[in-house]
Design an enzyme around this catalytic site. Structure first.
Site, PDB file in Angstrom:
ATOM      1  N   GLU A  61       1.280  25.476 -12.042  1.00 45.94           N
ATOM      2  CA  GLU A  61       2.470  25.028 -12.780  1.00 45.94           C
ATOM      3  C   GLU A  61       2.481  23.518 -12.860  1.00 45.94           C
ATOM      4  O   GLU A  61       2.251  22.834 -11.854  1.00 45.94           O
ATOM      5  CB  GLU A  61       3.772  25.447 -12.065  1.00 45.94           C
ATOM      6  CG  GLU A  61       4.249  26.831 -12.340  1.00 45.94           C
ATOM      7  CD  GLU A  61       5.583  27.136 -11.673  1.00 45.94           C
ATOM      8  OE1 GLU A  61       6.425  26.229 -11.539  1.00 45.94           O
ATOM      9  OE2 GLU A  61       5.767  28.298 -11.269  1.00 45.94           O
ATOM     10  N   HIS A  84       7.895  36.255  -7.215  1.00 45.96           N
ATOM     11  CA  HIS A  84       8.392  34.945  -7.665  1.00 45.96           C
ATOM     12  C   HIS A  84       9.917  34.920  -7.480  1.00 45.96           C
ATOM     13  O   HIS A  84      10.687  34.935  -8.448  1.00 45.96           O
ATOM     14  CB  HIS A  84       7.991  34.705  -9.129  1.00 45.96           C
ATOM     15  CG  HIS A  84       8.145  33.286  -9.608  1.00 45.96           C
ATOM     16  ND1 HIS A  84       7.136  32.610 -10.235  1.00 45.96           N
ATOM     17  CD2 HIS A  84       9.192  32.420  -9.569  1.00 45.96           C
ATOM     18  CE1 HIS A  84       7.552  31.391 -10.572  1.00 45.96           C
ATOM     19  NE2 HIS A  84       8.803  31.256 -10.177  1.00 45.96           N
ATOM     20  N   ASN A 127       1.514  24.110  -7.573  1.00 42.65           N
ATOM     21  CA  ASN A 127       2.555  23.743  -8.538  1.00 42.65           C
ATOM     22  C   ASN A 127       3.030  22.340  -8.191  1.00 42.65           C
ATOM     23  O   ASN A 127       3.384  22.084  -7.030  1.00 42.65           O
ATOM     24  CB  ASN A 127       3.774  24.654  -8.418  1.00 42.65           C
ATOM     25  CG  ASN A 127       3.497  26.081  -8.865  1.00 42.65           C
ATOM     26  OD1 ASN A 127       2.414  26.399  -9.330  1.00 42.65           O
ATOM     27  ND2 ASN A 127       4.501  26.936  -8.722  1.00 42.65           N
ATOM     28  N   GLU A 158       5.383  29.586  -4.515  1.00 45.02           N
ATOM     29  CA  GLU A 158       6.150  28.501  -3.902  1.00 45.02           C
ATOM     30  C   GLU A 158       6.889  28.886  -2.621  1.00 45.02           C
ATOM     31  O   GLU A 158       8.127  28.896  -2.575  1.00 45.02           O
ATOM     32  CB  GLU A 158       7.133  27.890  -4.916  1.00 45.02           C
ATOM     33  CG  GLU A 158       6.461  27.232  -6.093  1.00 45.02           C
ATOM     34  CD  GLU A 158       7.338  26.217  -6.812  1.00 45.02           C
ATOM     35  OE1 GLU A 158       8.542  26.137  -6.508  1.00 45.02           O
ATOM     36  OE2 GLU A 158       6.812  25.489  -7.678  1.00 45.02           O
ATOM     37  N   ARG A 186       0.272  33.541 -17.157  1.00 43.50           N
ATOM     38  CA  ARG A 186       0.731  33.765 -15.781  1.00 43.50           C
ATOM     39  C   ARG A 186       2.182  34.236 -15.838  1.00 43.50           C
ATOM     40  O   ARG A 186       3.045  33.546 -16.382  1.00 43.50           O
ATOM     41  CB  ARG A 186       0.629  32.453 -14.996  1.00 43.50           C
ATOM     42  CG  ARG A 186       1.222  32.508 -13.603  1.00 43.50           C
ATOM     43  CD  ARG A 186       1.044  31.171 -12.882  1.00 43.50           C
ATOM     44  NE  ARG A 186       1.536  31.234 -11.521  1.00 43.50           N
ATOM     45  CZ  ARG A 186       2.688  30.693 -11.101  1.00 43.50           C
ATOM     46  NH1 ARG A 186       3.469  30.040 -11.930  1.00 43.50           N
ATOM     47  NH2 ARG A 186       3.058  30.810  -9.844  1.00 43.50           N
ATOM     48  N   TYR A 229       5.177  18.726 -10.027  1.00 40.79           N
ATOM     49  CA  TYR A 229       5.850  18.161 -11.203  1.00 40.79           C
ATOM     50  C   TYR A 229       6.125  16.673 -11.105  1.00 40.79           C
ATOM     51  O   TYR A 229       6.279  16.002 -12.108  1.00 40.79           O
ATOM     52  CB  TYR A 229       7.213  18.854 -11.409  1.00 40.79           C
ATOM     53  CG  TYR A 229       7.126  20.283 -11.836  1.00 40.79           C
ATOM     54  CD1 TYR A 229       6.915  21.302 -10.920  1.00 40.79           C
ATOM     55  CD2 TYR A 229       7.247  20.624 -13.170  1.00 40.79           C
ATOM     56  CE1 TYR A 229       6.839  22.623 -11.316  1.00 40.79           C
ATOM     57  CE2 TYR A 229       7.169  21.952 -13.583  1.00 40.79           C
ATOM     58  CZ  TYR A 229       6.968  22.948 -12.651  1.00 40.79           C
ATOM     59  OH  TYR A 229       6.887  24.254 -13.057  1.00 40.79           O
TER      60      TYR A 229
HETATM   61  C1  NOJ Z   1       8.745  25.994  -9.928  1.00 40.34           C
HETATM   62  C2  NOJ Z   1       9.154  27.420 -10.059  1.00 40.34           C
HETATM   63  O1  NOJ Z   1       8.074  28.241  -9.716  1.00 40.34           O
HETATM   64  C3  NOJ Z   1       9.667  27.770 -11.451  1.00 40.34           C
HETATM   65  O2  NOJ Z   1      10.262  29.018 -11.366  1.00 40.34           O
HETATM   66  C4  NOJ Z   1      10.618  26.695 -11.936  1.00 40.34           C
HETATM   67  O3  NOJ Z   1      11.181  27.015 -13.172  1.00 40.34           O
HETATM   68  C5  NOJ Z   1       9.865  25.396 -12.019  1.00 40.34           C
HETATM   69  N1  NOJ Z   1       9.435  25.026 -10.696  1.00 40.34           N
HETATM   70  C6  NOJ Z   1      10.671  24.225 -12.595  1.00 40.34           C
HETATM   71  O4  NOJ Z   1      11.707  23.916 -11.742  1.00 40.34           O
END
Ligand code: NOJ
Length: 545
Positions: free
Chosen positions: A405, A143, A332, A188, A98, A334
Site C-alpha cells: 500500500e 483486514h 504499507n 497492518e 489486492r 504513506y
Molecule cells: C492502511 C489501511 O490498510 C487501509 O485500510 C487504509 O485505508 C489506508 N491505510 C489509508 O489510511
C-alpha cells in the site's frame, strides 16, 4: 563571470529537468497492482447471512467515534458492483488486484459451524472474473473486520483467536487456493493492536493503554505463523502459491540528523513500530526487538508490575516457529514523522503506562516543508520512502519487498494533480532505492476507489476512481490519477510530462458532481512550461554575454 553563472544555472536546470521531467523505467518484471479492503468498499453489511463485524458494531453503536458519524453499511456497494470494479482494475493496466476477505461474510459468527454459501459465492465470482482477464488476485485473509462475536471473547487479546483464525484461513485456502496464488494473512498488525486497543482509533476502540495491545500483538504473530505453517504443510506444494504478511510503518526521521539522541530516537521508534511485528518474522534471530523487550521490562518494573513485563515473552520454540514465516516482505507506508527523545519529564502527554510512553519519543510533522494532504497524519515526504526501504533492506538482510500500500488522500475531485505528483515522487523514491540495491519487486497503489476511510468516514479520499456516494449505483469515474497510474503500469515507467487534462467523460461526470470536482490548475504542467521558458531566456542571455 556572468558566463559561468549562466552556465551553472543552465546545468542546474538541466539536472532538475532530468530528475523531475524525464521518463524513468522500472525493472521489466516489476509487478503493478491496486488495492482495496472488504469493509471499506463492499457494503452489504447484513446481506444474505453475513454476520456483524467489529466495524459494523462500532459504527452502529458509537457513531460519535467516527469523524462524520457514518458507517460502511453500503459504502461503494462492491457487494453488487464487483464487475465494474474488475473493469476498473483492467482499465488501470495493473497485473494484480489486492483485496481482502471479510471473515464474518464467510463465517458469520466467526466459527466453522456456520459457513455462508453466499459469502463464498461472492468471492469466488470476483476471483473468477479477475482470472478471466488475466489479473492476479492477491488476497488478504484479514483486514480489520473481525466477527463481533469473537470480539466478545476478547478478540486478538484472547489466545483462542489462534485456532479460530487458523480454521477460517484453512477454509479460504481450501476454497480459493486453486485460483489464488498470493496470500497475505493479516493487514497492518500495528494498527490492529495499537490503534484498536491502546488508543480509541480503530475498532474495537478500547482505551486501555499499555497492556492489551501487546497481548494482541503476541497472539496475532502466533496466529499468523500457524497459518503460514499450515499453508506450507498442506497447500503450498499442491497449489503452488506464496504467503506472507503486510506490516506497516511511517518513516521516523530524526528531528536533527546531527544530533545522536535524535538518531537513536528514530532507530528506537522504527524498532517499536515496524520491528514489533517485523523483527519476530524477518530478523536473523527472531523475537521482539531487544530495545522493546528491555524498555518495556524496565518500565513495567518501575511502574509496579513486578517481574512480569507488560510485553509477553515468547518461548524459544515459539521464536523459531514465528521466524521466517513470510515469503515476501509486504509493507504499507504513506508518510514520515519527525522524532526526538521524550525528555518532557517522561510523559509528554502520553498516559503511563502506554505504548507511546514505552517508545519514549515525541513525534510530529512540524517545521518541515512536507506538503499536506486530505489526512492530518499524512504529509508528503518521498525521501522517507527511500530511507524506509533502505532501512528494511539493511535490517532484515535484503528481503524481497512488495509495497502492498502507498497512496495519498485528498478531500475530493477528479482533477487530482496532487495525487499524480505524489505517485510520481514516491515511485521515483522507490526507483532510487531499487537502483541502490533494494529488492523491491512490486507496488500496489492505495486505493482503487474512494471508500470508507475508517475513523475518518467518507471525508478522506484515497481513490484513483471517484465514487459518487449519492448515486444508487455508486457510480465510479476515473480521476486524472487513474489515467496517469494506468500509463505508469502500461509503460512500466514514470513520465513526469504525462499530465492529461480532464477528458470529455470526466468533464461530463464533473458537471454532475459537486463543485469540489472542478479542475484545479495543472501545477506541474505550469511548472514545466515556466522552466522551459526560463531555459530559453537563459540561452538567449548566454548568447548575448
Ligand atoms: C492502511 C489501511 O490498510 C487501509 O485500510 C487504509 O485505508 C489506508 N491505510 C489509508 O489510511
Amino acid at each position: 563571470m556572468w558566463n559561468w553563472f549562466i552556465l551553472m544555472l543552465i546545468l542546474f536546470c538541466m539536472f532538475y529537468s532530468s530528475k523531475s521531467s524525464s521518463v524513468r523505467h522500472f525493472p521489466s518484471d516489476f509487478m503493478w497492482g491496486v488495492g482495496s479492503s472488504a469493509y471499506q468498499i463492499e457494503g452489504g453489511w447484513n446481506a444474505d447471512d453475513k454476520g456483524e463485524s467489529i466495524w459494523d458494531y462500532l459504527t452502529h453503536n458509537r457513531p460519535d467515534k467516527i469523524d462524520d458519524h457514518t458507517n460502511g453499511d453500503i459504502t461503494a456497494d462492491s457487494y453488487h458492483q464487483w464487475r465494474r470494479d474488475v473493469q476498473m482494475v483492467r482499465e488501470l493496466h495493473v497485473s494484480t488486484y489486492r483485496f481482502s476477505l471479510s471473515w464474518p461474510r464467510i463465517l458469520p459468527n466467526g466459527y466453522m459451524n456456520h459457513v455462508s454459501n453466499a459469502g463464498i459465492k461472492y468471492y469466488s465470482n470476483l476471483i473468477d472474473e479477475l482470472l478471466k482477464y488475466n489479473i492476479t488476485p492477491m488476497v488478504t485473509i484479514f483486514h480489520w473486520d473481525l466477527p463481533q462475536r469473537l470480539q466478545e471473547l476478547g478478540g486478538w487479546t484472547n489466545p483462542e483467536i489462534i485456532p479460530l483464525f487458523k480454521d477460517y484461513a484453512r477454509l479460504v485456502l481450501e476454497l480459493f487456493g486453486d485460483r489464488v496464488k498470493t496470500w497475505t494473512t493479516i493487514n497492518e498488525p500495528w494498527h490492529i493492536c495499537e490503534h484498536g486497543y491502546d488508543v480509541e482509533y480503530n475498532a474495537p476502540s478500547y482505551n486501555f493503554p499499555g497492556i492489551p495491545a501487546y497481548l494482541c500483538g503476541h497472539n496475532l504473530l502466533k496466529a499468523h505463523a500457524e497459518v503460514v505453517h499450515m499453508y506450507r504443510a498442506e497447500f503450498q506444494q499442491r497449489q503452488g502459491g506464496r504467503i506472507g504478511i503486510t506490516v506497516d510503518t511511517s518513516w521516523q526521521e530524526p528531528r536533527n540528523r546531527n544530533n545522536p539522541d535524535d538518531l537513536e530516537a528514530s532507530e528506537r521508534t522504527m524498532q517499536f513500530y515496524l520491528g514489533w511485528f517485523a523483527h519476530p518474522i524477518f530478523s536473523r534471530h527472531g523475537n521482539y526487538p531487544k530495545v522493546m523487550i528491555e524498555r518495556i521490562r524496565n518500565l513495567s518494573k518501575q511502574q509496579g508490575f513486578g517481574e512480569r513485563s507488560r510485553l509477553p515473552e515468547f518461548t524459544t520454540e515459539e521464536i523459531h516457529r514465528i521466524r521466517g514465516t513470510s515469503d515476501f516482505f509486504g509493507i504499507n507506508s504513506y508518510t514520515s514523522f519527525l522524532v526526538s527523545p521524550n525528555d518532557h519529564n517522561n510523559s509528554a502527554g502520553f498516559p503511563i503506562p502506554s505504548y507511546n510512553h514505552d517508545v519514549g519519543v515525541v513525534f510530529d510533522q512540524n517545521g518541515v516543508d512536507w506538503p499536506s494532504s486530505g489526512s492530518e497524519w499524512l504529509r508528503v515526504d518521498p525521501k522517507g520512502m527511500y530511507h524506509l526501504l533502505k532501512w528494511i533492506h539493511r535490517e532484515y538482510n535484503a528481503p524481497m519487498i512488495i509495497i502492498t500500500e502507498n497512496g495519498v488522500s485528498d478531500r475530493g475531485g477528479l482533477a487530482d494533480y496532487a495525487r499524480v505528483d505524489y505517485y510520481n515522487l514516491y515511485l521515483s523514491a522507490v526507483l532510487d532505492a531499487i537502483e541502490d540495491g533494494v529488492n523491491v519487486r512490486g507496488y500496489i497503489s492505495w486505493s482503487l476507489m474512494d471508500s470508507y476511510e475508517w475513523k475518518a468516514g467518507y471525508r478522506e479520499k484515497f481513490g484513483l476512481y471517484h465514487v459518487d456516494f449519492n448515486s444508487p449505483q455508486r457510480t465510479r469515474t476515473p480521476k486524472i490519477s487513474a489515467r496517469v497510474y494506468a500509463n505508469i503500469c502500461k509503460t512500466n515507467a514514470i513520465d513526469w510530462s504525462y499530465r492529461p487534462e480532464l477528458n470529455e467523460q470526466q468533464l461530463q461526470a464533473a458537471a454532475r458532481l459537486p463543485a469540489e470536482s472542478v479542475a484545479r490548475t495543472n501545477s506541474a504542467a505550469t511548472l514545466s512550461w515556466s522552466c522551459t521558458l526560463s531555459l530559453l531566456l537563459l540561452l538567449l542571455l548566454a548568447r548575448h554575454c
